[in-house]
Design a protein around this motif. Structure first.
Motif, PDB file in Angstrom:
ATOM      1  N   ALA A 162       1.028  -1.115   0.097  1.00  0.00           N
ATOM      2  CA  ALA A 162       0.000  -0.051  -0.137  1.00  0.00           C
ATOM      3  C   ALA A 162       0.883   1.269  -0.019  1.00  0.00           C
ATOM      4  N   GLY A 163       0.249   2.347   0.144  1.00  0.00           N
ATOM      5  CA  GLY A 163       1.078   3.551  -0.461  1.00  0.00           C
ATOM      6  C   GLY A 163       1.341   4.734   0.958  1.00  0.00           C
ATOM      7  N   THR A 164       0.825   4.044   2.150  1.00  0.00           N
ATOM      8  CA  THR A 164       1.083   5.007   3.331  1.00  0.00           C
ATOM      9  C   THR A 164       1.417   4.165   4.658  1.00  0.00           C
ATOM     10  N   LYS A 165       2.059   4.694   5.374  1.00  0.00           N
ATOM     11  CA  LYS A 165       2.174   3.787   6.917  1.00  0.00           C
ATOM     12  C   LYS A 165       0.915   3.434   7.461  1.00  0.00           C
ATOM     13  N   GLU A 166      -0.116   4.413   7.460  1.00  0.00           N
ATOM     14  CA  GLU A 166      -1.504   4.148   7.891  1.00  0.00           C
ATOM     15  C   GLU A 166      -2.078   2.897   7.415  1.00  0.00           C
ATOM     16  N   LYS A 167      -1.919   2.847   6.246  1.00  0.00           N
ATOM     17  CA  LYS A 167      -2.519   1.671   5.444  1.00  0.00           C
ATOM     18  C   LYS A 167      -1.891   0.470   5.520  1.00  0.00           C
ATOM     19  N   ASP A 178       0.148 -11.192   6.937  1.00  0.00           N
ATOM     20  CA  ASP A 178       1.083 -11.716   7.668  1.00  0.00           C
ATOM     21  C   ASP A 178       2.255 -10.653   7.516  1.00  0.00           C
ATOM     22  N   GLU A 179       2.254  -9.738   6.293  1.00  0.00           N
ATOM     23  CA  GLU A 179       3.173  -9.007   6.197  1.00  0.00           C
ATOM     24  C   GLU A 179       2.733  -7.678   5.242  1.00  0.00           C
ATOM     25  N   ALA A 180       3.247  -6.500   5.401  1.00  0.00           N
ATOM     26  CA  ALA A 180       2.886  -5.326   4.502  1.00  0.00           C
ATOM     27  C   ALA A 180       3.914  -4.423   4.461  1.00  0.00           C
ATOM     28  N   PHE A 181       3.806  -3.789   3.169  1.00  0.00           N
ATOM     29  CA  PHE A 181       5.106  -2.589   3.064  1.00  0.00           C
ATOM     30  C   PHE A 181       4.468  -1.689   2.313  1.00  0.00           C
ATOM     31  N   ASN A 182       5.145  -0.410   2.361  1.00  0.00           N
ATOM     32  CA  ASN A 182       4.817   0.804   1.833  1.00  0.00           C
ATOM     33  C   ASN A 182       5.710   0.780   0.354  1.00  0.00           C
ATOM     34  N   TYR A 183       4.960   0.540  -0.759  1.00  0.00           N
ATOM     35  CA  TYR A 183       5.888   0.493  -1.794  1.00  0.00           C
ATOM     36  C   TYR A 183       6.566   1.862  -2.095  1.00  0.00           C
ATOM     37  N   LYS A 184       6.190   2.884  -1.667  1.00  0.00           N
ATOM     38  CA  LYS A 184       6.759   4.159  -2.098  1.00  0.00           C
ATOM     39  C   LYS A 184       7.977   4.238  -1.232  1.00  0.00           C
ATOM     40  N   GLU A 185       8.247   3.437  -0.451  1.00  0.00           N
ATOM     41  CA  GLU A 185       9.575   3.693   0.431  1.00  0.00           C
ATOM     42  C   GLU A 185      10.432   2.526  -0.198  1.00  0.00           C
ATOM     43  N   ASP A 202       3.003 -17.661  -4.890  1.00  0.00           N
ATOM     44  CA  ASP A 202       2.313 -18.516  -5.672  1.00  0.00           C
ATOM     45  C   ASP A 202       1.071 -17.944  -6.313  1.00  0.00           C
ATOM     46  N   ILE A 203       0.521 -16.857  -5.777  1.00  0.00           N
ATOM     47  CA  ILE A 203      -0.713 -16.056  -6.258  1.00  0.00           C
ATOM     48  C   ILE A 203      -0.465 -14.651  -6.161  1.00  0.00           C
ATOM     49  N   TYR A 204      -0.580 -13.951  -7.350  1.00  0.00           N
ATOM     50  CA  TYR A 204      -0.629 -12.395  -7.208  1.00  0.00           C
ATOM     51  C   TYR A 204      -1.966 -11.889  -7.543  1.00  0.00           C
ATOM     52  N   PHE A 205      -2.713 -11.218  -6.788  1.00  0.00           N
ATOM     53  CA  PHE A 205      -3.800 -10.375  -7.055  1.00  0.00           C
ATOM     54  C   PHE A 205      -3.311  -9.036  -7.682  1.00  0.00           C
ATOM     55  N   GLU A 206      -3.496  -8.806  -8.872  1.00  0.00           N
ATOM     56  CA  GLU A 206      -3.102  -7.650  -9.512  1.00  0.00           C
ATOM     57  C   GLU A 206      -4.125  -6.694  -9.493  1.00  0.00           C
ATOM     58  N   ASN A 207      -3.639  -5.519  -8.926  1.00  0.00           N
ATOM     59  CA  ASN A 207      -4.721  -4.343  -8.877  1.00  0.00           C
ATOM     60  C   ASN A 207      -3.908  -3.056  -9.422  1.00  0.00           C
ATOM     61  N   VAL A 208      -2.776  -3.231  -9.508  1.00  0.00           N
ATOM     62  CA  VAL A 208      -2.063  -1.706 -10.031  1.00  0.00           C
ATOM     63  C   VAL A 208      -1.274  -1.824 -11.500  1.00  0.00           C
ATOM     64  N   GLY A 209      -0.479  -3.150 -11.730  1.00  0.00           N
ATOM     65  CA  GLY A 209      -0.013  -2.871 -12.911  1.00  0.00           C
ATOM     66  C   GLY A 209       1.486  -2.125 -13.229  1.00  0.00           C
ATOM     67  N   GLY A 210       1.940  -2.039 -14.323  1.00  0.00           N
ATOM     68  CA  GLY A 210       3.183  -1.448 -14.385  1.00  0.00           C
ATOM     69  C   GLY A 210       4.437  -1.880 -13.790  1.00  0.00           C
ATOM     70  N   LYS A 211       5.071  -1.117 -13.107  1.00  0.00           N
ATOM     71  CA  LYS A 211       6.583  -1.484 -12.472  1.00  0.00           C
ATOM     72  C   LYS A 211       6.153  -2.825 -11.291  1.00  0.00           C
ATOM     73  N   MET A 212       5.057  -2.592 -10.753  1.00  0.00           N
ATOM     74  CA  MET A 212       4.762  -3.643  -9.639  1.00  0.00           C
ATOM     75  C   MET A 212       4.767  -5.163 -10.461  1.00  0.00           C
ATOM     76  N   GLY A 307      -4.194   7.623  -4.330  1.00  0.00           N
ATOM     77  CA  GLY A 307      -4.519   6.894  -2.850  1.00  0.00           C
ATOM     78  C   GLY A 307      -4.772   7.486  -1.778  1.00  0.00           C
ATOM     79  N   ARG A 308      -5.649   8.573  -2.047  1.00  0.00           N
ATOM     80  CA  ARG A 308      -6.105   9.499  -0.622  1.00  0.00           C
ATOM     81  C   ARG A 308      -7.005   8.545   0.066  1.00  0.00           C
ATOM     82  N   ASN A 309      -7.643   7.907  -0.377  1.00  0.00           N
ATOM     83  CA  ASN A 309      -8.809   7.206   0.315  1.00  0.00           C
ATOM     84  C   ASN A 309      -7.962   5.842   1.194  1.00  0.00           C
ATOM     85  N   VAL A 310      -8.567   5.648   2.376  1.00  0.00           N
ATOM     86  CA  VAL A 310      -7.981   4.808   3.012  1.00  0.00           C
ATOM     87  C   VAL A 310      -9.139   3.710   3.243  1.00  0.00           C
ATOM     88  N   GLY A 311      -9.237   2.610   2.676  1.00  0.00           N
ATOM     89  CA  GLY A 311     -10.089   1.622   2.483  1.00  0.00           C
ATOM     90  C   GLY A 311     -11.290   2.249   1.102  1.00  0.00           C
TER      91      GLY A 311
END
Lengths: 320, 320
Positions: A162-167, A178-185, A202-212, A307-311
């Motif tokens: 996700a794109g913020t620490k809060e998320k 289990d884990e999460a990271f801020n891709y912007k960092e 094993d499984i990638y659920f693709e929501n963003v495309g491009g570099k990810m 990514g302004r929205n949280v949820g």
């Protein structure tokens, strides 16, 4: 987008057979709406009509009905207008809400289109099994947060980006990833994924495309699955970014599949049967980002793409 | 690549239990060999060992055997060395040739790895059915020419692309493709595909990657399938080209899957049962590009990447 005010009569015209008149309560901001703002052969939903109210998912109360299946007072969810009151000319396309012992706004999200998207994308496209290593991008969004919880319920190892620490905190502490990271960092997404998935995805659920997507491809595991749900990082670009690592589909024997929830609505009753008890038992939770008033809707929709929205982004038009 | 000459004894050493000594007759030039010339995590076959003879598919006669399943005089196909005589230390990995009433060189192509690749790629990955619109790139190659013929036998509409007029003529006149075109003469590949597939492509058998894949993606039909077999246009590039149109996977609900023939060799007997009678009845034909002598092998291999070969590239080491 502009707001317009005019006066209407809250009654269906005499000749509007089969239509319903509704009062809109909640509106849904969804990434796919961006594609309706351009004319393209690639549209899977027709473009918006310039000068007319835009349309999208929503929850509404029936005020007047010319359709035998709907009566005054019914609650519905489905395609409606971004306005206080709408005439829905083909109400066959909206769902009547039967269960009202959950927040009504949920029918824009967990119990509506995004919920079904998570459900069919994960269970129908990903062939998931216990112990799978699952990665979800845009993981705190309307769809991602559910995919992660479905995967955890099945006994998978689940990581989200996700794109913020809060998320990121939400993912780990509220949704049980289990884990999460801020891709912007992360300077090197390939390395970040390698860190969380030393033996691959094993499984990638693709929501963003491009570099990810490029970074994921080199980290896929043998016989991996990629459900292509969306590519939100690409929707505001003049030309989509190039994806360079598709050769990994061969070396890893990856199955990559795009899907649209519209093809799967026959599964909606089965989905409700699964999800309603889990919501009530607190086994699945849902985070919404709620803004008040139709006048807040344009900014809320635009906010999705930074990514302004949280949820899940919801707009309250009226609380009745 | 350099040629080296030395003297050997045509007898297995005493301690070489389970090995076989073979005389190489035909060698196979295959695109996947390019990836063995670099060290990469993405290799699905181990890299070549600098200073040692390279290895690849071939047809050979057993001269001496320390393995109970092989005896002097047997013919085999499978991984051997680019040399006149080879010791195969793990002959479990090669196939004994039972049917010799076909050209022996066919076991480098139609009856060997490329044949199996076409077979599993088309029947196992593409979910083909009668009437499907099928597009094949590098269509006159070792694999493509067979995929097209399989598709025609099933009653599909089949179009292939290739890089010379001679190959285009072969596709139309020898292999029975409905249409074929020279991709080098098309300024706009998207438009070319639109011309041959006005209502879209059901099945794309991917052999080339890059720009062709991008052009195919926008021309795919709803619920289309892409079998990713190879991406030969990319193998000599420092960095693979970017593919921009992956969003079409969503709008067209496309299933894209990479595969490796090595996973499917258990189907080889079933494949032979299908293909041998069809070869004998003349229902399936096969074009080889044959060069003579081991000294011609390096140029033949390199020629694959500029499309110099017409049909399956074979090297004759010895005709016995």
């Amino acid at each position: 987008m502009v707001m317009k005010t005019c006066t209407i009569r809250l009654k269906l015209p005499e000749d509007s057979k089969n239509a319903i008149l509704v009062k809109n309560l909640y509106l849904s901001c969804d990434p796919y709406m961006r594609s309706r703002m351009r004319k393209s052969e690639e549209n899977y939903v027709e473009p918006f009509t310039p000068g007319s109210p835009i349309t999208g998912g929503g929850v509404a109360r029936v005020l007047d009905s010319g359709h035998p299946n709907f009566k005054k007072g019914d609650l519905v969810w489905g395609r409606t207008g971004w306005e206080e009151y709408s005439v829905i000319t083909k109400p066959e396309s909206v769902f009547k809400i039967q269960n009202t012992d959950v927040p009504l706004s949920y029918y824009t999200g967990i119990l509506g289109m995004p919920g079904m998207t998570a459900y069919v994308g994960f269970y129908e496209i990903c062939s998931p099994k216990q112990g799978d290593y699952v990665f979800i991008s845009a993981a705190s969004g309307a769809v991602g947060q559910l995919v992660g919880q479905f995967a955890k319920l099945l006994g998978c190892y689940v990581v989200g980006s996700a794109g913020t620490k809060e998320k990121v905190d939400l993912l780990k502490n509220k949704f049980g990833f289990d884990e999460a990271f801020n891709y912007k960092e992360e300077k090197d997404l390939e390395a970040a994924l390698k860190r969380y998935f030393p033996s691959g995805i094993d499984i990638y659920f693709e929501n963003v495309g491009g570099k990810m997507l490029d970074a994921v491809l080199v980290n896929m595991r043998l016989n991996g699955r990629i459900a292509v749900c969306g590519m939100i990082s690409q929707y505001n670009l003049e030309q989509p970014e190039g994806v360079h690592n598709l050769f990994c589909l061969i070396t890893k024997r990856v199955h990559m599949e795009g899907f649209l929830v519209f093809d799967y609505y026959h599964l909606y009753p089965k989905f409700l049967e699964m999800i309603l008890p889990r919501i009530k038992e607190g086994k699945i939770t849902y985070v919404e980002d709620v803004v008040e008033g139709l006048e807040s809707a344009p900014a809320a929709l635009i906010g999705l793409f930074s990514g302004r929205n949280v949820g899940k982004q919801v707009v309250v038009v009226a609380r009745e």
